[in-house]
Each structure stands twice: as C-alpha cells, then as structure tokens.
Design an enzyme around this catalytic site. Structure first.
Site, mmCIF file in Angstrom:
data_model
loop_
_atom_site.group_PDB
_atom_site.id
_atom_site.type_symbol
_atom_site.label_atom_id
_atom_site.label_comp_id
_atom_site.label_asym_id
_atom_site.label_seq_id
_atom_site.Cartn_x
_atom_site.Cartn_y
_atom_site.Cartn_z
ATOM 1 N N GLU B 32 0.855 -1.199 0.000
ATOM 2 C CA GLU B 32 0.000 0.000 0.000
ATOM 3 C C GLU B 32 0.882 1.237 0.000
ATOM 4 O OE1 GLU B 32 -3.120 1.023 -0.303
ATOM 5 O OE2 GLU B 32 -2.486 3.067 0.230
ATOM 6 N N CYS B 42 -15.533 5.109 2.393
ATOM 7 C CA CYS B 42 -16.877 5.679 2.233
ATOM 8 C C CYS B 42 -17.343 6.407 3.482
ATOM 9 C CB CYS B 42 -17.873 4.587 1.887
ATOM 10 S SG CYS B 42 -17.406 3.674 0.405
#
Lengths: 433, 433
Positions: B32, B42
């Site tokens: 990552e 979200c």
C-alpha cells in the site's frame, strides 16, 4: 351484466374498484355484513395500542365515497345468507335478492372461538373488526384490566400482546403448538420469545386452551382474554353455491382468481393461492395478498384477463420495535416438503458500526439439490423489511445462492454496511452447496 | 507460489484475506502506497461532518493485525513503480523488488486535479484518503472557512457538501455537466437539487471549472474548495505490465477478475466490470463492488475458480436525511443504449399515513420490446435502500414488469403500506406495456 361482491374490506373493495376502472358502466354492488367498509384491519393493534388515535383514522373510504365518486353501490349491514348460482342471485338476511352475472366472494376469515368454553364472557375479545377494537378499547378504559392472556402466537396475537403491554398490562401469550408467527422454525420462535420476554411478555407454547375461566386461563390469572387463534376462512356461502374448497380449507381458485364455478371469483382471506416455492396451494390470509387477489378478481370479473401467480409466504411483524420477517420455507418446512434444505444463520450489523449499525440476524435456506434459495428470515431493528423483500424477490425468480451472493445491493454508510448481512449469509450458505 | 497485491484498501485486502482463507500457506504481500490500510473510505464524509469522531473509527484493521492474525505481510508506504511480468516481479520506489507468481492490481482511482489551474493552493482539497480527511478537518478547525465550493456533483461531492453545510459553511456545488450523482436523469437530478436547496446548498450545473482563484471559483466567492471530480482509475502500472485497458479507461478483466495477462488479476476502483443490464463493460467505482471483486480476484489468484458476474449499477446517497437511490438505467441512458424505454414515476407513502408514512418517490423503467425492468430510482427518508435493492434483485433476474407487479413483499403497518410504492409504480408501468 352486473357484478356483485360479497365482502367490503380489503379484497372486496379492491375487486370492485378495479372492475369499475376497467368498465365504467358495469353495475357493481358490494355487500358488507358489518357496519363499516374499507378499513385498515392491519391497523387494529395500533388503535389498541393508542398510536392510532381514532377508529376513523383507519377508515380509508366511506360507502358514500364509493357511491358518489366511483359509482359503486356499497351496502353495509348486508349479510348474504345464500347464493343461488342457477338463478344468479344472492339472498340477503333481509330476504332481498340481488341478481348478478359475475360474483366475487370476498367473505374473509373469522376467529372461531367455538372450541373454547367460556369464550362468550364479557372479558373475552377477538380483534378482527373495527367494532372488536372499539369494544376492547372501551373495556380497557372502563374496566382497567391489569393482566391479559392472549391465546395464539400468530401475527395478531403477538401484535396485541405488544399493544397491551405498552398500555401497562401484564401479558401472557398461550400458544397451542410450537410455531410462533405461523413458522415452523425453532430459532425464529426463540428470537420472538426472547424479545417478548425482554419486554415482560411471557410466551408459553404447547398450551391448548379449552376453557376460559372467569379469572384465569390454563392457570394464568387474568382479567382480560384476547382470542387470536382459530382463524378459519369463511367458506360456507361458497360451499352452498357449489364452489370447490381446496385442501387448505379455503376456497380454491385458479390464477385468475376464478373458482370452479364459471362466473364466481374469489379473493382475500377466504381464498387459497399458489405457494410459488412449494408449487402447491396454500392459505396465508394477509392484507396485502387480499388486495392483490381482489384487484385480479375484479379485473377478470369485469371481463379482463389478469393473473395472480401466488405468494412466496412473506410476512413481517414488529414486536417492541424489532422486526421479525420471514419468507419462503423454514428448514423444517422444507424438510416436510421433501426437500433437502441447507441453511446459514448469521448475525451482523445493519449499517457500519461507525454509523450506528445495530444487530441484524439473517437466515437463508437453500435446497441442496438445485442450489436455489427457498426461504429466509431477517430479524432486527433496522432495514429488516427491505432485506426480507430482497429474499422474496429472489424466491419469485427461483434464484440460486451462487447468483444471490454477487448481488449489487445499495451501499452507503447511512443505509448498509459494505457487506450487507444478506450477502454475508449467502456467502456462508454457498459454502454448504 | 507467492501472491503480491498492489493496494491495501477495500479490494486489495479483500483479495488478500480471501486468498489466505483458501490457502493457509501461500506467501502473501500487500503493498500500500499510503500510510494506512483497511479503512472505510466511504466513511470519510461522515468524519468530515463530525458524526464519526476519530479517523481511527474508520480503520478496520492495522497492518499488525494482518501480519499476526492472518499471516499476510501488509506494508504501508510501499509505492510500486513498475511491474516486470516477464520476471514476475514488482519494483518499489525504494528499489526493492518483490517476486510474485500471481499479482492482484488493486491500484484504485484518484481525483485528477491536473486540469484545474490553482488546484495546488492550500485551501484546495480532495477527499480521497484518510489523510485528505485529516488535513481538511485541521483546515476547518484552524482556518474556520465560511464559504465552500465543491467541484463535482457525484456521490462524494454531494456528501461533502452535506457535511460542510452541517458544519455551518455556505456551500455551492459546481457540476461540469448536467448529470447529478452520475445519472443522466433530469427528474432525479432535480430532486437532488431541491433537497440541497432546501438545506441552503446551491447546485449549479454546466459549470466547467478550469481555474481556482485564491478567493473564488467561477465567480463564486469561497475560502475552501473541494475537488470531487476528475476521478480516474489508476491504470499506469497495469499498462506498463502489458495489461489491457478497456474502453471505459479502466483495467479490463474477465468474470474471474483476471486480466488479459495470465496470472495478473485486478479488482476495485481501477477495474471495469460487466453491466448486467447493458451487457457491456462499465466503470462504476464503488466500495461494495470493490470488496466483491477483491474477494473473487483473491480466490482465483489462490487457485480458485470463482466468478464476479458484474453489477446492475445500484447506488444510494443520503443527502440531509433523504436517500437518493438508483439502479440500472435511466430513461435517457436506456435510449442511449438503443432501447425503447417506458417509465412510470409515482409518489406514495413509505408506510400507512396512520403509522407515520412519509413521501416516497419511485420511478421504474422498462424496455418496451421485452417488457423487462431495466432501471429505477427511489427517493425518500424511509425504506429507500430496501426498495432500491428489490429493484436491483429484479434486474439481476431480468424480471418482467408483469411479474414484478405481483411480488409478495412484506406488509405490516410499521414497515410499509398495503400497496408498496414499488408495486404502485409497477402497476402504472404495466399499463404502458
């Protein structure tokens, strides 16, 4: 051509209204034995609870409305005592005879208390009509009962128990069998029991009530009794008219809601319908089904050709704020149908934890032989109705678990977690297939 | 065998976790580029709003968790700069090379602000990562901005506008085109606009922003700018590795989430997928789809054979408490696909009036040639998510309107009216077919 509809609540008036819409000139008479028509029977527990203030709030339309606005002759207090199909006429208690070309029997169901000794006492009620609710409300007001026994753990029994408990009564539900909310599903029944007990309502199963004593039922002290059991379809008129009764005990009809007697249609709580999961007729008297059936019966009685394919057995009940929803078959019901059910039961969150998600329980049931979903339950305080409807939609489409698991369900934190409980359950279930 | 996953948010970690579940011994490395993994992207607008208190509340798992509990080597700050597929290795910015047998590209998307002059100013933000949200929160705290411009009326733009407005800022949304929430659907866009304006948020469409001035954007004075437009899939690594890019501009994959390069899989916001209504690939970057894709990519990268069939385009956004939900195609989108859409749009109640029902708007769209449902929208404060999911289930099953109209949806006054808005809309629609 003339249309006579027997029954003026959900199914009967849906039929009449739909027939009128398709044929502006058809003479239509609706004969309702009770004093009011077109009321929201499913709202009666909430009138009892007090959430609905007035009986009038549950009345959708008056006979005057139907006469003036829809040109439908709706008569209350009109009890039909016989149908003479050879003469194409119905006979009223008053002796009046009314001719028909097409007849819709929407005679509903009743709560049969005849098997219970002492059911005629002043503190014993049913909750089937608006009048029942009004009398019960007056009793609560005037007599201030403190302990109630509710006989029957079906939808109405449980809703009534909730309503009475919220009014401060101590409530015990006595259920003859083991099924709660009409579902042969032990974990589901246990969940209902737990919610009831958390709110002080006792549920005793395996309690067949044969007598109501003045101050107790089956040893449970009480000063109020509600009989919410013994529901039976009103099929006497149909039988007299030569209309076939199905194996379920309700009036048999094809998917046009026509009976075996050409020109006689049926709809609502008196009628059976196809269970689309089992492929066999079933009798599940519910208001929403009654309206759908009525619409189709009315259309076809007016010369249309519409279909009511059947139901998948969807139901939902709110108990102290928690929804208990089910559709299709439970594992036990599936076994009884000769299927090989596999099931997965999960507990998850209705939304993300950071957005106030609450516990949601989902069970999905599939048939091992076909990989198809055949039933499910959803229990929770948030979003259960929507989730059971997704399962119902899957059942209508004979959907396979492997397709269900990939469904593109709406996700946004205010509404659902990134993995909807339905999909988590489907993932678990797919491992067993 | 070794698996390398590039990207450690939704899709990447779903892939890694699923691969681990299927193969306990497979070496798995997740790379990552950012400082954290496994966070609920979200949820960022709700962190901005203040409903979510701490960034930590959005972090699901830490790299330590994956290392210790799942035996997955998750590395943050690990920017992959190249993929050499002939050598089966990825190259990190640090120069380190890591070998793989199977590769999952979950490189996500980005908000490309390069076309906007002045986007580098200190008062201009995007809201794509947890870091973005933290920096924006600090700006709100320290600089107390009073007027914000949000560029883009997609999901994030509208959610951010809601969040800023609730924090007392005056907000204007500038949208380049006419589509709101990415849907070519004028009545739906108008409904969004109306809700925004009721809450003091202005929405201006047809406003292409080419420059951000220090104190205004396109003539709108502001001291804060959020760019929520210009989303693009991160496909550079894929392209360098010889992986085909689809017509949508995102990475092309088959329904096993494998790219044209054997052994390289993809998932998440960088990947396209099949639109099951149009039958053509689409790029709809959403968290829930990313997780599903990741699961399938991970399973197959670990030697499984699972399928991700595609999406039907379901989405939902909460704006000041009202849900705006859509699935499938709008009328305009259907026309653009060469279909002959018919639609019905109704306003009804979410529950009976006597049980507190609130306005619910439903539009259903069908294809005249086949009678099938091809899309729909639901707008309302109560039950919209469940209702849009029923439509989504119908789309997955290519259901016809005539079958939809008879669906056995759950009815009880606390949850729905006797005629669900979905069924009323379907009845209206069936008259046009």
């Amino acid at each position: 051509m003339a249309l006579v509809v027997v029954g003026g609540v959900a199914a009967g008036l849906s039929a009449a209204a739909r027939a009128r819409r398709l044929d502006a000139r058809l003479p239509i008479v609706v004969l309702e034995k009770g004093p009011v028509v077109s009321y929201a029977a499913c709202g009666l527990p909430y009138l009892l609870e007090g959430r609905v203030r007035e009986a009038a709030d549950l009345i959708v339309h008056t006979p005057e409305y139907f006469r003036k606005e829809r040109n439908i002759d709706v008569r209350t207090g009109a009890l039909v005592t016989a149908v003479s199909h050879p003469r194409r006429e119905v006979v009223l208690e008053s002796g009046e005879r009314i001719k028909y070309d097409r007849l819709v029997l929407a005679t509903g169901a009743r709560c049969d208390t005849s098997g219970i000794a002492g059911a005629g006492q002043a503190h014993v009620f049913t909750l089937h009509t608006l009048d029942d609710a009004e009398r019960l409300r007056a009793f609560l007001r005037n007599r201030q009962p403190r302990r109630a026994v509710v006989i029957g753990a079906g939808y109405i029994g449980v809703e009534v128990a909730d309503a009475l408990s919220r009014n401060g009564l101590r409530v015990t539900i006595l259920e003859r069998g083991t099924d709660v909310l009409l579902r042969d599903d032990a974990p589901f029944s246990d969940a209902v029991r737990q919610t009831l007990e958390t709110h002080g309502v006792e549920l005793r199963c395996g309690m067949k009530v044969e007598a109501i004593e003045p101050d107790r039922v089956a040893g449970v002290p009480c000063d109020l009794v509600i009989v919410a059991a013994g529901f039976q379809p009103n099929v006497e008129l149909a039988r007299d008219a030569g209309v076939a009764i199905g194996r379920t005990g309700a009036i048999a009809a094809d998917d046009h809601m026509e009976t075996n007697v050409h020109g006689i249609f049926t709809a609502g709580d008196c009628a059976e319908t196809m269970h689309l999961v089992t492929g066999r007729p079933t009798w599940i008297p519910l208001g929403t089904t009654a309206n759908k059936m009525g619409r189709v019966a009315g259309a076809n009685a007016a010369g249309g050709r519409e279909r009511f394919p059947g139901v998948v057995g969807t139901c939902i009940v709110g108990i102290f704020g928690t929804a208990f929803a089910a559709t299709g078959l439970s594992v036990a019901q599936a076994r009884a149908e000769g299927l090989s059910p596999v099931s997965a039961r999960i507990e998850s969150l209705s939304r993300p934890r950071y957005y106030g998600g609450v516990k949601t329980n989902v069970e999905l049931v599939a048939d091992r032989a076909t990989g198809r979903l055949i039933g499910g339950t959803v229990i929770g305080e948030d979003g259960a109705a929507g989730r059971i409807n997704v399962i119902a939609a899957a059942l209508h489409n004979r959907m396979r678990v492997e397709d269900f698991v990939a469904m593109d369900l709406a996700y946004s934190p205010p509404f659902s977690p990134v993995w909807d409980p339905l999909l988590i359950a489907a993932q678990q279930l797919s491992k067993q297939l």
